[in-house]
Design a protein around this motif. Sequence first.
Motif, PDB file in Angstrom:
ATOM      1  N   ASP A  70      12.101  14.294  10.177  1.00  0.00           N
ATOM      2  CA  ASP A  70      12.308  14.303   8.724  1.00  0.00           C
ATOM      3  C   ASP A  70      12.283  12.894   8.127  1.00  0.00           C
ATOM      4  OD1 ASP A  70      12.454  17.050   8.707  1.00  0.00           O
ATOM      5  OD2 ASP A  70      14.646  17.099   8.795  1.00  0.00           O
ATOM      6  N   ASP A  71      12.424  11.863   8.960  1.00  0.00           N
ATOM      7  CA  ASP A  71      12.402  10.474   8.486  1.00  0.00           C
ATOM      8  C   ASP A  71      11.019   9.843   8.557  1.00  0.00           C
ATOM      9  OD1 ASP A  71      15.134  10.546   8.002  1.00  0.00           O
ATOM     10  OD2 ASP A  71      15.631   9.828  10.017  1.00  0.00           O
ATOM     11  N   TYR A  72      10.029  10.552   9.094  1.00  0.00           N
ATOM     12  CA  TYR A  72       8.695   9.976   9.286  1.00  0.00           C
ATOM     13  C   TYR A  72       8.051   9.516   7.978  1.00  0.00           C
ATOM     14  CZ  TYR A  72       8.503  11.648  14.136  1.00  0.00           C
ATOM     15  OH  TYR A  72       8.730  11.864  15.463  1.00  0.00           O
ATOM     16  N   ILE A  73       8.160  10.311   6.935  1.00  0.00           N
ATOM     17  CA  ILE A  73       7.529   9.956   5.668  1.00  0.00           C
ATOM     18  C   ILE A  73       8.144   8.681   5.103  1.00  0.00           C
ATOM     19  CG2 ILE A  73       7.125  10.692   3.278  1.00  0.00           C
ATOM     20  CD1 ILE A  73       5.474  12.230   5.324  1.00  0.00           C
ATOM     21  N   GLU A  74       9.468   8.587   5.160  1.00  0.00           N
ATOM     22  CA  GLU A  74      10.145   7.381   4.679  1.00  0.00           C
ATOM     23  C   GLU A  74       9.715   6.158   5.490  1.00  0.00           C
ATOM     24  OE1 GLU A  74      14.642   5.615   3.937  1.00  0.00           O
ATOM     25  OE2 GLU A  74      14.405   7.620   4.781  1.00  0.00           O
ATOM     26  N   LEU A  75       9.600   6.319   6.790  1.00  0.00           N
ATOM     27  CA  LEU A  75       9.157   5.225   7.649  1.00  0.00           C
ATOM     28  C   LEU A  75       7.719   4.824   7.341  1.00  0.00           C
ATOM     29  CD1 LEU A  75       9.710   3.315  10.002  1.00  0.00           C
ATOM     30  CD2 LEU A  75       9.079   5.160  11.561  1.00  0.00           C
ATOM     31  N   LEU A  76       6.862   5.803   7.151  1.00  0.00           N
ATOM     32  CA  LEU A  76       5.469   5.531   6.816  1.00  0.00           C
ATOM     33  C   LEU A  76       5.371   4.729   5.516  1.00  0.00           C
ATOM     34  CD1 LEU A  76       2.464   7.784   7.110  1.00  0.00           C
ATOM     35  CD2 LEU A  76       3.003   6.918   4.864  1.00  0.00           C
ATOM     36  N   ILE A  77       6.066   5.159   4.490  1.00  0.00           N
ATOM     37  CA  ILE A  77       6.025   4.473   3.193  1.00  0.00           C
ATOM     38  C   ILE A  77       6.559   3.054   3.317  1.00  0.00           C
ATOM     39  CG2 ILE A  77       7.004   4.462   0.864  1.00  0.00           C
ATOM     40  CD1 ILE A  77       6.901   7.572   1.037  1.00  0.00           C
ATOM     41  N   TYR A  78       7.678   2.900   3.992  1.00  0.00           N
ATOM     42  CA  TYR A  78       8.263   1.567   4.165  1.00  0.00           C
ATOM     43  C   TYR A  78       7.289   0.639   4.901  1.00  0.00           C
ATOM     44  CZ  TYR A  78      10.999  -2.244   6.028  1.00  0.00           C
ATOM     45  OH  TYR A  78      11.429  -3.499   6.382  1.00  0.00           O
ATOM     46  N   CYS A  79       6.725   1.109   5.993  1.00  0.00           N
ATOM     47  CA  CYS A  79       5.843   0.261   6.794  1.00  0.00           C
ATOM     48  C   CYS A  79       4.579  -0.133   6.035  1.00  0.00           C
ATOM     49  CB  CYS A  79       5.476   0.967   8.095  1.00  0.00           C
ATOM     50  SG  CYS A  79       6.830   1.009   9.273  1.00  0.00           S
ATOM     51  N   TYR A  80       3.993   0.796   5.313  1.00  0.00           N
ATOM     52  CA  TYR A  80       2.794   0.449   4.552  1.00  0.00           C
ATOM     53  C   TYR A  80       3.121  -0.510   3.407  1.00  0.00           C
ATOM     54  CZ  TYR A  80      -0.828   3.013   6.919  1.00  0.00           C
ATOM     55  OH  TYR A  80      -1.755   3.421   7.850  1.00  0.00           O
ATOM     56  N   ASN A  81       4.270  -0.350   2.784  1.00  0.00           N
ATOM     57  CA  ASN A  81       4.654  -1.281   1.720  1.00  0.00           C
ATOM     58  C   ASN A  81       4.934  -2.677   2.255  1.00  0.00           C
ATOM     59  OD1 ASN A  81       4.426   0.514  -0.417  1.00  0.00           O
ATOM     60  ND2 ASN A  81       6.552   1.174  -0.259  1.00  0.00           N
ATOM     61  N   LYS A  82       5.532  -2.756   3.417  1.00  0.00           N
ATOM     62  CA  LYS A  82       5.979  -4.040   3.969  1.00  0.00           C
ATOM     63  C   LYS A  82       4.932  -4.721   4.865  1.00  0.00           C
ATOM     64  CE  LYS A  82       9.571  -6.802   4.777  1.00  0.00           C
ATOM     65  NZ  LYS A  82      10.266  -7.551   3.766  1.00  0.00           N
ATOM     66  N   TYR A  83       4.178  -3.938   5.654  1.00  0.00           N
ATOM     67  CA  TYR A  83       3.348  -4.531   6.708  1.00  0.00           C
ATOM     68  C   TYR A  83       1.854  -4.236   6.610  1.00  0.00           C
ATOM     69  CZ  TYR A  83       7.939  -5.213   8.722  1.00  0.00           C
ATOM     70  OH  TYR A  83       9.237  -5.593   8.915  1.00  0.00           O
ATOM     71  N   SER A  84       1.410  -3.616   5.542  1.00  0.00           N
ATOM     72  CA  SER A  84      -0.017  -3.263   5.467  1.00  0.00           C
ATOM     73  C   SER A  84      -0.922  -4.491   5.407  1.00  0.00           C
ATOM     74  CB  SER A  84      -0.286  -2.345   4.277  1.00  0.00           C
ATOM     75  OG  SER A  84       0.007  -2.997   3.067  1.00  0.00           O
ATOM     76  N   ASP A  85      -0.431  -5.597   4.899  1.00  0.00           N
ATOM     77  CA  ASP A  85      -1.232  -6.829   4.896  1.00  0.00           C
ATOM     78  C   ASP A  85      -1.293  -7.468   6.279  1.00  0.00           C
ATOM     79  OD1 ASP A  85      -1.672  -6.546   2.197  1.00  0.00           O
ATOM     80  OD2 ASP A  85      -0.113  -7.965   1.613  1.00  0.00           O
ATOM     81  N   MET A  86      -0.217  -7.344   7.054  1.00  0.00           N
ATOM     82  CA  MET A  86      -0.135  -7.989   8.363  1.00  0.00           C
ATOM     83  C   MET A  86      -0.794  -7.165   9.468  1.00  0.00           C
ATOM     84  SD  MET A  86       3.819  -9.285   8.288  1.00  0.00           S
ATOM     85  CE  MET A  86       3.746 -10.368   9.709  1.00  0.00           C
ATOM     86  N   HIS A  87      -0.561  -5.854   9.455  1.00  0.00           N
ATOM     87  CA  HIS A  87      -0.973  -5.007  10.577  1.00  0.00           C
ATOM     88  C   HIS A  87      -1.599  -3.686  10.124  1.00  0.00           C
ATOM     89  CE1 HIS A  87       1.180  -7.761  13.146  1.00  0.00           C
ATOM     90  NE2 HIS A  87       2.330  -7.491  12.564  1.00  0.00           N
TER      91      HIS A  87
END
Length: 73
Positions: free
Chosen positions: A33-50
């Motif tokens: 149930d936390d996957y969507i929140e994790l996906l959004i956070y990671c793309y917002n924070k790390y999409s430029d890096m990785h």
Amino acid sequence: MNEYIKMKLWGVSFWKHLFRKELISIFENSDPDDYIELLIYCYNKYSDMHPEILAEVFAEFKTQISRPISTEN
């Protein structure tokens, strides 16, 4: 998603191999149930890096992410 997970990802974000390994570990040990929140956070924070790591890891867990989210309380 808790602050500990955010700190772990930030701590390894400068090393591609460790970032990928940690992200997979977080997914394997998280509630689906936390996957969507994790996906959004990671793309917002790390999409430029990785971007390639995010795409790869989230593709691996796509079936879990795309399943209906429980609405039970």
